[in-house]
Motif scaffolding. Structure first.
Motif, PDB file in Angstrom:
ATOM      1  N   GLN A  47      90.497 108.622  25.459  1.00 37.26           N
ATOM      2  CA  GLN A  47      90.768 107.234  25.094  1.00 37.26           C
ATOM      3  C   GLN A  47      90.106 106.233  26.029  1.00 37.26           C
ATOM      4  N   VAL A  48      89.037 106.632  26.686  1.00 36.07           N
ATOM      5  CA  VAL A  48      88.258 105.733  27.532  1.00 36.07           C
ATOM      6  C   VAL A  48      86.919 105.542  26.839  1.00 36.07           C
ATOM      7  N   LYS A  49      86.584 104.292  26.520  1.00 35.51           N
ATOM      8  CA  LYS A  49      85.349 104.039  25.776  1.00 35.51           C
ATOM      9  C   LYS A  49      84.141 103.798  26.672  1.00 35.51           C
ATOM     10  N   LYS A  50      84.368 103.261  27.877  1.00 37.79           N
ATOM     11  CA  LYS A  50      83.266 103.004  28.813  1.00 37.79           C
ATOM     12  C   LYS A  50      83.731 103.315  30.226  1.00 37.79           C
ATOM     13  N   ALA A  51      82.882 103.982  30.987  1.00 40.54           N
ATOM     14  CA  ALA A  51      83.195 104.285  32.388  1.00 40.54           C
ATOM     15  C   ALA A  51      81.901 104.539  33.148  1.00 40.54           C
ATOM     16  N   ASN A  52      81.952 104.274  34.431  1.00 38.55           N
ATOM     17  CA  ASN A  52      80.846 104.616  35.319  1.00 38.55           C
ATOM     18  C   ASN A  52      81.190 105.932  35.993  1.00 38.55           C
ATOM     19  N   VAL A  53      80.252 106.869  35.968  1.00 44.11           N
ATOM     20  CA  VAL A  53      80.448 108.201  36.547  1.00 44.11           C
ATOM     21  C   VAL A  53      79.419 108.376  37.655  1.00 44.11           C
ATOM     22  N   ALA A  54      79.880 108.833  38.829  1.00 42.56           N
ATOM     23  CA  ALA A  54      78.970 109.031  39.955  1.00 42.56           C
ATOM     24  C   ALA A  54      79.368 110.286  40.725  1.00 42.56           C
ATOM     25  N   ILE A  55      78.375 110.918  41.347  1.00 37.91           N
ATOM     26  CA  ILE A  55      78.613 112.061  42.232  1.00 37.91           C
ATOM     27  C   ILE A  55      78.048 111.708  43.598  1.00 37.91           C
ATOM     28  N   TYR A  56      78.899 111.888  44.628  1.00 38.04           N
ATOM     29  CA  TYR A  56      78.527 111.599  46.008  1.00 38.04           C
ATOM     30  C   TYR A  56      78.598 112.875  46.837  1.00 38.04           C
ATOM     31  N   ASP A  57      77.794 112.948  47.901  1.00 40.54           N
ATOM     32  CA  ASP A  57      77.921 114.072  48.827  1.00 40.54           C
ATOM     33  C   ASP A  57      79.039 113.768  49.818  1.00 40.54           C
ATOM     34  N   LYS A  58      79.301 114.675  50.743  1.00 42.61           N
ATOM     35  CA  LYS A  58      80.425 114.510  51.677  1.00 42.61           C
ATOM     36  C   LYS A  58      80.233 113.325  52.617  1.00 42.61           C
ATOM     37  N   ASN A  59      78.996 112.848  52.785  1.00 43.21           N
ATOM     38  CA  ASN A  59      78.709 111.701  53.654  1.00 43.21           C
ATOM     39  C   ASN A  59      78.747 110.369  52.900  1.00 43.21           C
ATOM     40  N   GLY A  60      79.064 110.425  51.602  1.00 39.93           N
ATOM     41  CA  GLY A  60      79.135 109.199  50.810  1.00 39.93           C
ATOM     42  C   GLY A  60      77.811 108.750  50.225  1.00 39.93           C
ATOM     43  N   GLU A  61      76.783 109.594  50.314  1.00 36.30           N
ATOM     44  CA  GLU A  61      75.476 109.267  49.737  1.00 36.30           C
ATOM     45  C   GLU A  61      75.504 109.521  48.232  1.00 36.30           C
ATOM     46  N   SER A  65      74.389 108.894  39.166  1.00 38.21           N
ATOM     47  CA  SER A  65      75.281 107.921  38.542  1.00 38.21           C
ATOM     48  C   SER A  65      74.816 107.643  37.120  1.00 38.21           C
ATOM     49  N   GLU A  66      75.773 107.276  36.290  1.00 36.42           N
ATOM     50  CA  GLU A  66      75.465 106.909  34.917  1.00 36.42           C
ATOM     51  C   GLU A  66      76.585 106.038  34.377  1.00 36.42           C
ATOM     52  N   SER A  67      76.263 105.276  33.353  1.00 32.37           N
ATOM     53  CA  SER A  67      77.257 104.510  32.619  1.00 32.37           C
ATOM     54  C   SER A  67      77.508 105.279  31.326  1.00 32.37           C
ATOM     55  N   ALA A  68      78.711 105.845  31.198  1.00 29.63           N
ATOM     56  CA  ALA A  68      79.023 106.705  30.054  1.00 29.63           C
ATOM     57  C   ALA A  68      79.860 105.939  29.032  1.00 29.63           C
ATOM     58  N   SER A  69      79.714 106.307  27.770  1.00 26.00           N
ATOM     59  CA  SER A  69      80.513 105.675  26.718  1.00 26.00           C
ATOM     60  C   SER A  69      80.755 106.669  25.592  1.00 26.00           C
TER      61      SER A  69
END
Length: 134
Positions: A47-61, A65-69
């Motif tokens: 039930q989420v139509k739009k979201a930003n998805v990101a993957i970071y390493d352990k150092n926060g880098e 990333s993508e804008s998913a819908s």
């Protein structure tokens, strides 16, 4: 052999897609972790139509990333074959909150935690709350 493997993978994705939206989730931005297969992780946002998805390493880098819908929700599958062993974080953000889940990558597998490591609500998104200021 390759055709059987490809057909099996397609069937598995179709099966996961059909079951992903059957999970009950009335709260916005519930990340439902579906079974992983080796170094592949799959999750659904019902039930989420739009979201930003990101993957970071352990150092926060930022690694990805993508804008998913999606019309009735979002289903994503990531292959982490090229990721070195270690700890990573999946961050999903919509208009009301941001959640972070841990990903552990080993030589053999990748595991996405089903419980959020952190949840940050955005201003004005809290329901039925009162704050008294003196």
């Amino acid at each position: 052999m390759k055709k059987i493997l490809k057909l099996s993978l397609v069937c598995a994705v179709l099966f996961a897609t059909s079951n992903a939206f059957a999970i009950d989730g009335n709260d916005n931005l519930n990340v439902h972790v579906l079974k992983g297969n080796g170094k592949v992780i799959t999750f659904a946002l019902n039930q989420v139509k739009k979201a930003n998805v990101a993957i970071y390493d352990k150092n926060g880098e930022l690694i990805y990333s993508e804008s998913a819908s999606g019309k009735e929700g979002i289903l994503r599958t990531f292959s982490l074959e090229q990721f070195p062993e270690g700890k990573y974080y999946l961050e999903v953000e919509d208009s009301t909150k941001k959640v972070k889940h841990e990903i552990i990558v080993t030589d053999e597998t990748s595991v996405l935690s089903s419980k959020a490591v952190s949840t940050i609500y955005k201003a004005g998104s809290a329901k039925n709350t009162s704050v008294a200021v003196r």
